[in-house]
Design a protein around this motif. Sequence first.
Motif, PDB file in Angstrom:
ATOM      1  N   ASP A   1      40.067  21.342  27.470  1.00  0.00           N
ATOM      2  CA  ASP A   1      41.346  20.771  27.073  1.00  0.00           C
ATOM      3  C   ASP A   1      42.385  21.844  26.800  1.00  0.00           C
ATOM      4  N   ASP A   2      42.051  23.087  27.094  1.00  0.00           N
ATOM      5  CA  ASP A   2      42.969  24.164  26.735  1.00  0.00           C
ATOM      6  C   ASP A   2      43.999  24.348  27.845  1.00  0.00           C
ATOM      7  N   ALA A   3      45.269  24.346  27.445  1.00  0.00           N
ATOM      8  CA  ALA A   3      46.333  24.465  28.443  1.00  0.00           C
ATOM      9  C   ALA A   3      46.333  25.848  29.080  1.00  0.00           C
ATOM     10  N   ARG A   4      45.791  26.823  28.373  1.00  0.00           N
ATOM     11  CA  ARG A   4      45.857  28.183  28.889  1.00  0.00           C
ATOM     12  C   ARG A   4      44.484  28.642  29.382  1.00  0.00           C
ATOM     13  N   TYR A   5      43.747  27.675  29.949  1.00  0.00           N
ATOM     14  CA  TYR A   5      42.437  28.032  30.485  1.00  0.00           C
ATOM     15  C   TYR A   5      42.559  29.093  31.576  1.00  0.00           C
ATOM     16  N   GLY A   6      43.577  28.938  32.454  1.00  0.00           N
ATOM     17  CA  GLY A   6      43.727  29.843  33.594  1.00  0.00           C
ATOM     18  C   GLY A   6      43.840  31.289  33.154  1.00  0.00           C
ATOM     19  N   GLN A   7      44.694  31.522  32.172  1.00  0.00           N
ATOM     20  CA  GLN A   7      44.842  32.884  31.663  1.00  0.00           C
ATOM     21  C   GLN A   7      43.519  33.395  31.098  1.00  0.00           C
ATOM     22  N   PHE A   8      42.825  32.515  30.389  1.00  0.00           N
ATOM     23  CA  PHE A   8      41.573  32.934  29.755  1.00  0.00           C
ATOM     24  C   PHE A   8      40.567  33.367  30.815  1.00  0.00           C
ATOM     25  N   ALA A   9      40.414  32.527  31.842  1.00  0.00           N
ATOM     26  CA  ALA A   9      39.429  32.849  32.878  1.00  0.00           C
ATOM     27  C   ALA A   9      39.808  34.143  33.594  1.00  0.00           C
ATOM     28  N   ALA A  10      41.119  34.304  33.865  1.00  0.00           N
ATOM     29  CA  ALA A  10      41.566  35.530  34.532  1.00  0.00           C
ATOM     30  C   ALA A  10      41.287  36.738  33.655  1.00  0.00           C
ATOM     31  N   THR A  11      41.515  36.588  32.348  1.00  0.00           N
ATOM     32  CA  THR A  11      41.267  37.712  31.452  1.00  0.00           C
ATOM     33  C   THR A  11      39.787  38.057  31.413  1.00  0.00           C
ATOM     34  N   VAL A  12      38.949  37.022  31.437  1.00  0.00           N
ATOM     35  CA  VAL A  12      37.507  37.295  31.455  1.00  0.00           C
ATOM     36  C   VAL A  12      37.148  38.084  32.717  1.00  0.00           C
ATOM     37  N   SER A  13      37.748  37.696  33.840  1.00  0.00           N
ATOM     38  CA  SER A  13      37.480  38.434  35.086  1.00  0.00           C
ATOM     39  C   SER A  13      37.925  39.885  34.953  1.00  0.00           C
ATOM     40  N   LEU A  14      39.107  40.076  34.384  1.00  0.00           N
ATOM     41  CA  LEU A  14      39.603  41.440  34.229  1.00  0.00           C
ATOM     42  C   LEU A  14      38.697  42.237  33.289  1.00  0.00           C
ATOM     43  N   PHE A  15      38.247  41.566  32.249  1.00  0.00           N
ATOM     44  CA  PHE A  15      37.338  42.190  31.301  1.00  0.00           C
ATOM     45  C   PHE A  15      36.070  42.652  32.029  1.00  0.00           C
ATOM     46  N   ALA A  16      35.576  41.761  32.900  1.00  0.00           N
ATOM     47  CA  ALA A  16      34.383  42.116  33.673  1.00  0.00           C
ATOM     48  C   ALA A  16      34.668  43.326  34.554  1.00  0.00           C
ATOM     49  N   THR A  17      35.903  43.387  35.114  1.00  0.00           N
ATOM     50  CA  THR A  17      36.269  44.564  35.910  1.00  0.00           C
ATOM     51  C   THR A  17      36.108  45.830  35.096  1.00  0.00           C
ATOM     52  N   GLY A  18      36.654  45.773  33.875  1.00  0.00           N
ATOM     53  CA  GLY A  18      36.590  46.953  33.019  1.00  0.00           C
ATOM     54  C   GLY A  18      35.155  47.386  32.780  1.00  0.00           C
ATOM     55  N   MET A  19      34.299  46.409  32.429  1.00  0.00           N
ATOM     56  CA  MET A  19      32.909  46.757  32.122  1.00  0.00           C
ATOM     57  C   MET A  19      32.194  47.277  33.363  1.00  0.00           C
ATOM     58  N   LEU A  20      32.422  46.603  34.500  1.00  0.00           N
ATOM     59  CA  LEU A  20      31.712  47.017  35.709  1.00  0.00           C
ATOM     60  C   LEU A  20      32.208  48.371  36.188  1.00  0.00           C
ATOM     61  N   LEU A  21      33.501  48.619  36.016  1.00  0.00           N
ATOM     62  CA  LEU A  21      34.023  49.941  36.375  1.00  0.00           C
ATOM     63  C   LEU A  21      33.351  51.008  35.521  1.00  0.00           C
ATOM     64  N   LEU A  22      33.221  50.715  34.233  1.00  0.00           N
ATOM     65  CA  LEU A  22      32.576  51.677  33.333  1.00  0.00           C
ATOM     66  C   LEU A  22      31.126  51.905  33.746  1.00  0.00           C
ATOM     67  N   VAL A  23      30.464  50.819  34.124  1.00  0.00           N
ATOM     68  CA  VAL A  23      29.057  50.943  34.484  1.00  0.00           C
ATOM     69  C   VAL A  23      28.902  51.739  35.781  1.00  0.00           C
ATOM     70  N   GLN A  24      29.792  51.476  36.747  1.00  0.00           N
ATOM     71  CA  GLN A  24      29.628  52.115  38.048  1.00  0.00           C
ATOM     72  C   GLN A  24      30.226  53.519  38.104  1.00  0.00           C
ATOM     73  N   SER A  25      31.040  53.879  37.107  1.00  0.00           N
ATOM     74  CA  SER A  25      31.814  55.108  37.258  1.00  0.00           C
ATOM     75  C   SER A  25      30.919  56.330  37.196  1.00  0.00           C
ATOM     76  N   GLY A  26      31.262  57.284  38.046  1.00  0.00           N
ATOM     77  CA  GLY A  26      30.579  58.575  37.994  1.00  0.00           C
ATOM     78  C   GLY A  26      31.581  59.629  37.590  1.00  0.00           C
ATOM     79  N   ASP A  27      32.583  59.196  36.818  1.00  0.00           N
ATOM     80  CA  ASP A  27      33.699  60.082  36.496  1.00  0.00           C
ATOM     81  C   ASP A  27      34.220  59.686  35.122  1.00  0.00           C
ATOM     82  N   LEU A  28      34.442  60.681  34.286  1.00  0.00           N
ATOM     83  CA  LEU A  28      34.836  60.358  32.916  1.00  0.00           C
ATOM     84  C   LEU A  28      36.171  59.627  32.868  1.00  0.00           C
ATOM     85  N   VAL A  29      37.063  59.955  33.817  1.00  0.00           N
ATOM     86  CA  VAL A  29      38.374  59.297  33.811  1.00  0.00           C
ATOM     87  C   VAL A  29      38.224  57.818  34.113  1.00  0.00           C
ATOM     88  N   LEU A  30      37.429  57.493  35.129  1.00  0.00           N
ATOM     89  CA  LEU A  30      37.211  56.079  35.445  1.00  0.00           C
ATOM     90  C   LEU A  30      36.539  55.369  34.272  1.00  0.00           C
TER      91      LEU A  30
END
Lengths: 637, 535
Positions: free
Chosen positions: A104-133
């Motif tokens: 029932d949340d009007a801002r579900y779309g933003q939430f789901a997109a943010t979760v995806s972006l959050f996953a990007t951050g975590m997966l980038l951290l997991v896959q990174s072989g570079d301190l900057v990444l």
Amino acid sequence: MSWIVRMIVVLPALAALIGLLARRRRAVAAGVAVSVSAYVAVLGLIQWVAPSRSADIDTIGGLPLGDLSVPLHLLSDRVSGLVSFVVALVVLGIQVFTVWYLRDDARYGQFAATVSLFATGMLLLVQSGDLVLMLVGWEIMGWCSWLLIGHDSERAAARRAAYKAFLVTRVADIGMVVGIVALSVRARSTDLMAVLTATGDGTLLTVGLVGVVIGVAGKSGLVPFHDWLPDAMEGPTPASALIHAATMVAAGTYVIARLFTLYAENDTARTLLAVLAAVTMVYAALLALAQTDLKRMLAYSTLSQIAIMLSALAAAPAELGPGAGISHLLGHAFFKALLFLGAGWLSVLAGGTAIVALRGRLRPTGALRWSMGIGLAALAGVPPLVGFFTKDTVIDAALEGATGGGGLRAWLVVVALFVTVVLTAAYCTRAWLLLDTPVAATGELPDTAPAVVAEEDVAVVTTADSADDAEVERVHAHGHATITLSAALVVSVLAALTVVGTLFLASLRGGVHVGLLSALLSLLLLAGGAYAVWFLSDRGRVDVAERIPGRVREPAVRGFGVDTAYVAVGRAVTTVARLVVALDRDVVDAYPRGTAVVARAAGRAGERGHRGVPSLSLLSLLVGVVLVAVLGVTAWR
Amino acid sequence: MKGLTIDYATLLPALVPVAGLVLVLVADLVNPRLRQLPYAIAGVAALGAAVATVPGLALGGGSTRETFCLAGGTSTRGALPSVEGLPQRCLWQADALGSTLQLAAAVAAVVCIALAWPRTRRRRPDDSTREPVEAVLLLAALAGTVVVAASRDVGTWLVALELATLPVIALVALSGRRSAVAGATQLLVTSLVSFALLVLGVALWFAGTGSPFLTPDAALSSGGAFAAAPGTASVAISQASTPVVFPSVSGGVVALATVLIVAGVGFKLSLVPFHAWTPTAYAGSSVPVATFLATVSKVAALAALLVVLRAVAVLGTPAVLSIALLASLSMTLGNVMALRQDDVVRLLAWSTVAQAGWVVLPLVSISALGVGASATYLLTYVVATLVAFSVVAVTLRDRPGRGRSITDYDGLWQRSPWRAGALVLALTSLAGLPPGVIGLVGKITALRPVVAEGWVWLAVVAAVNAVLGVAVYLRWLRAVITERVPEAGPTAGGEDHAVAATTGRRPVVVAGLVLASAVLVVVSVQPDLLLRLLG
């Protein structure tokens, strides 16, 4: 195979972008979020099963930074494959669950997109072989956590919690950035392999490792940065599950595991980590016992469990590697996601997350009852659930460290671990008894008046309030919606994974390594803790936390005023800032303002000297001529 | 004169205004009742002068268009090195720099004539001679300016400079108001004294160099002047010393001549302390005349100064302390006083004083670099000031009696955005801020010779004054872009009605503004154009 690794990072980012663009169309947003996370989970599975074992997967090409090499490579091996698979799996579960939970949340779309972006951050951290990444992924998560916790932005408490989380972790990130800079300077490169193999400057190494520990302490909620995590429960329950289970707070463990060979050689950083972890795990477990809200109790248990993972890295001997910490990370991911999603489900049924409101609500719920039971048992470490194996692997690693010359540091960790086992068993038993014992059995209805009234400016916690007030409103507005099959399936699958998850860890070096003696000891302690709670609570009829004296319990529920301390630090900083502003305005700026005053005064004087009288102008002309002539001739070369 | 050749095509920039002048007088004789005709003729003549300068603009590499050359007049000191093989004996030399200054003067004159366009088309009464007189005086002053920029001998130079000055005094006095007469009187008194200084300077120059030409080789010959012409007064001093002293004594005379000429021209440039006439005269005269004073007169003065300084440059004098002093005094006093003015014409008058300091600032280095930088800055100043004055003139034409005070410009941005835009561009150019890029370029160009000569203190004074200048122009600018404070309803309405009744005709005035603004926009967008003109 390297494209899989890149896809694992890029796809969630694309999903976030598309989800944000299509946020108004709920079906599209949900479809994109769920299907992409499913696809990423499959890719993660492939990467785990058939890892490419490559440390130089190009991303966007290296940065031209003079003699500092910044190749921005990704690193793929079995550990990153396994962790990214589990992360992707948990994210998938959460995305599926969210479709129902935020129905029932009007801002579900933003939430789901943010979760995806959050996953990007975590997966980038997991896959990174570079301190900057790594740092990029780290910061993406920090920012997304602010968005997710503050999702119900119309509520002041949610906004406050979001800012608190952001600011506290930002402050600790200073250490992270300093640490990464120090490590990169030492190795003349940000490449992980170069950093790990670099030799030289011991001071820089210590600064770097201690800095990273401080950064990790912020995101993983070690004392003294721990207080943001319980407040973060203001976010919707799926966000809590995401932050706690496999991503943000666990990311610190992964970072330290990646740098483990450096830590193994450096006693200063490791001792700091051991002390912080030991204090946090006992302190957070104690506070978990006193909580009046299910979600806050789970938050404190997360603090305690993360500290257990880190303690493994702090105490394990060098030759054992970081396997114990990683394996507890993965096991914890399963059962904590299960517990949070289960708590979310339960709160929809009961209309709140306060334990008072939830008392006895678990009994008539079938699958949910089983799931929560499994989750709590795994948290406590009951065999043969995954929690038992991973926790006892940690204990075993710490014991090996202690007997293998780890000294006081390792013994401190071992003792803290055993104390935590007792306390964890106690608060799990308490939670189970409270949730499962029918209200009728308690004989009396609980007093609904808030026992603890929060002050202004301090974390808003009362015994009757739920942490997630928006959830209560949602339930009140729309009634107790029945759960969809897919969401229920997610909870059940997570429960199943909690049972069989140990199989995942078999491929991990040092992942499961249970010593017989220590396992027996921890089982005894577990049983003792559970029995004590069962006995003290009169078989679940009373809340065992009620036996704690009120003047101890009230501050314990509020986290012993750590929030006030944070506010005081903030006030001190703003006071210093005001002082600097005042200095700048009244001292430094005085000179520029002085010129303005002088210019105005000179203008006034000049006006007095110009009255439009020809004689005056003639006089000035003559004076000028004489002056110019004399100067001109005398100074002529 | 025997051996004198005259190339009339080269003289056209000067001949056209003179012809226009005669034509105005003839036309007035034929039909004295037409108000607009004298201005039309004057405008066409000024435009013609501008067009006539164009062939001189493309000259480069030291080549000149010259006339009035004395053929076969070999120098008595032929052994002296001639500079770059130029003919030494021409009384009129227009090179790229001179032509550019002539062009600037002509264009500025066109705008001034447009601003002075009569209010009404009605025939004037017989007893009024104002219009033809004004047109004739404007053209005469323009002709003087054009000639002085190209003159190379002291006679032409002095006469042309006075031709550029005296009509302006008459122009100021022409309106007959009390304040105008006061301004004209002060202008006259100061100009007399400075003319005396100029004549003295020129006489010293002749004494020091023995040459009536304001040319580099004349300056170089100063060493031998006294040896060749014994019996002059200076020799009495030098006889006691060894012959080695001769050059230094005559060098000193040349130095004194130069400095006196600087002082004399400084009056026309309104450099402090020769500036006192400026605010009085500007405020007393009508806006078009003030515009003429601020632009064409300044071009004349700088052109005259540059003629002398370019001749002196060959001596290799590194820098002149007195110019530095005048520049810093002018900038400082001009800005400080401008900060306190509420009358925009007075503000522009004091701004002229300050800008004059900037104009002579690069001349502390008497070299090609300094001369070019000075001319560049003068052009940016002239263009920006033209636009500012034009806006004032248009505003006054719209609502007579309202437009002299800064508060009259409150909310101009809302009332007439185009005019406000032109004013903003002009003021930011004067202040040296974007979007007036040309002002910034000018200031940097002006500072370059100063820094190259290592005059750090002067550069610091200039920088401080740049900041003060920003404050000066932003004061006006703030009024333009801030919202107008609403006045009491009924009085404002009645006033506007009365104003509308007396509003004069304005298309030609607006055309002047448009012309000036177009030039400003072009050089602001493409500052390279201006820099290239001056080589």
